[in-house]
Write a protein that holds these residues in place. Sequence first.
Motif, short mmCIF file in Angstrom:
data_model
loop_
_atom_site.label_atom_id
_atom_site.label_comp_id
_atom_site.label_asym_id
_atom_site.label_seq_id
_atom_site.Cartn_x
_atom_site.Cartn_y
_atom_site.Cartn_z
N ARG A 1 -11.00 37.48 22.25
CA ARG A 1 -10.55 36.13 22.62
C ARG A 1 -10.37 35.99 24.13
O ARG A 1 -10.77 34.99 24.73
CB ARG A 1 -9.22 35.81 21.90
N LYS B 1 -9.56 42.21 18.48
CA LYS B 1 -9.74 40.76 18.31
C LYS B 1 -9.10 40.00 19.47
O LYS B 1 -9.63 38.98 19.94
CB LYS B 1 -9.12 40.31 16.98
N ASN B 2 -7.98 40.50 19.94
CA ASN B 2 -7.29 39.90 21.07
C ASN B 2 -8.13 40.01 22.35
O ASN B 2 -8.26 39.05 23.12
CB ASN B 2 -5.93 40.59 21.25
N ARG B 3 -8.73 41.19 22.55
CA ARG B 3 -9.61 41.37 23.72
C ARG B 3 -10.79 40.41 23.66
O ARG B 3 -11.17 39.80 24.67
CB ARG B 3 -10.13 42.82 23.79
N THR C 1 -13.99 44.77 17.29
CA THR C 1 -12.91 43.97 16.70
C THR C 1 -12.36 44.58 15.41
O THR C 1 -11.87 43.87 14.53
CB THR C 1 -13.41 42.53 16.43
N GLU C 2 -12.45 45.90 15.33
CA GLU C 2 -11.92 46.57 14.13
C GLU C 2 -10.39 46.54 14.08
O GLU C 2 -9.79 46.72 13.03
CB GLU C 2 -12.42 48.02 14.09
N THR C 3 -9.77 46.35 15.24
CA THR C 3 -8.31 46.30 15.30
C THR C 3 -7.88 44.92 15.79
O THR C 3 -8.67 44.16 16.35
CB THR C 3 -7.76 47.35 16.28
N SER C 4 -6.58 44.61 15.59
CA SER C 4 -6.07 43.33 16.09
C SER C 4 -6.11 43.30 17.61
O SER C 4 -6.32 42.25 18.22
CB SER C 4 -4.66 43.08 15.57
N ALA C 5 -5.92 44.46 18.22
CA ALA C 5 -6.02 44.53 19.69
C ALA C 5 -7.44 44.18 20.14
O ALA C 5 -7.64 43.49 21.15
CB ALA C 5 -5.66 45.94 20.16
#
Lengths: 109, 109
Positions: free
Chosen positions: A34, A30-32, A24-28
């Motif tokens: 979720r 964090k999206n994955r 979750t180092e990137t916003s992508a």
Amino acid sequence: MDTLFFCGNEVIRMLLLITYDVNTETSAGKNRLRKVAKQCENYGRRVQNSVFECIVDQAQSVKLKALLSEIIDDTVDSLRFYYLGSKYQTKVDHIGCDKGIDVDQPLIF
Amino acid sequence: MDTLFFCGNEVIRMLLLITYDVNTETSAGKNRLRKVAKQCENYGRRVQNSVFECIVDQAQSVKLKALLSEIIDDTVDSLRFYYLGSKYQTKVDHIGCDKGIDVDQPLIF
């Protein structure tokens, strides 16, 4: 695999344990994370932050695995699946807060 | 439990999966987390951040569970144990980075 999924016309459900580490180092990322949690919630119960216990038949197991594999970035994320069979009641033990699925009782959806 | 731990004089090893959530809001929690991970490392391999796969016999399984239960704060932490038996090779699947224990090969300590 020691689990029989079908017995005559009866669909046999088993415990599928899913554990994941999503970067979750990137916003992508964090999206994955979720999306992975949301899919797992459709099939089972979150028992720890990154651990889901799902009671599924063979078709659901295959479908869920396919859905999750499409979400993750397999170069940085990790998904693990543990097949605990239909007689899972004696194969799970817990210490501490939140017992998750009651392993002494069959789960009814 | 479908696992036979002893067969004659032979000690049978099984896959014990340990997952944990330790509340690290306090320094005491961070300390517990380190201790839990350290004990698990003595018996198995970390395959995800809070997931260890341990190949243990019955005595080791009982000992490890007792050690971990002494470390955690059972009002805020969670430990789960999954007993995958001695024929675990076909019961584990993985997608993504770091395959952990090679499930196609017997683990030799």
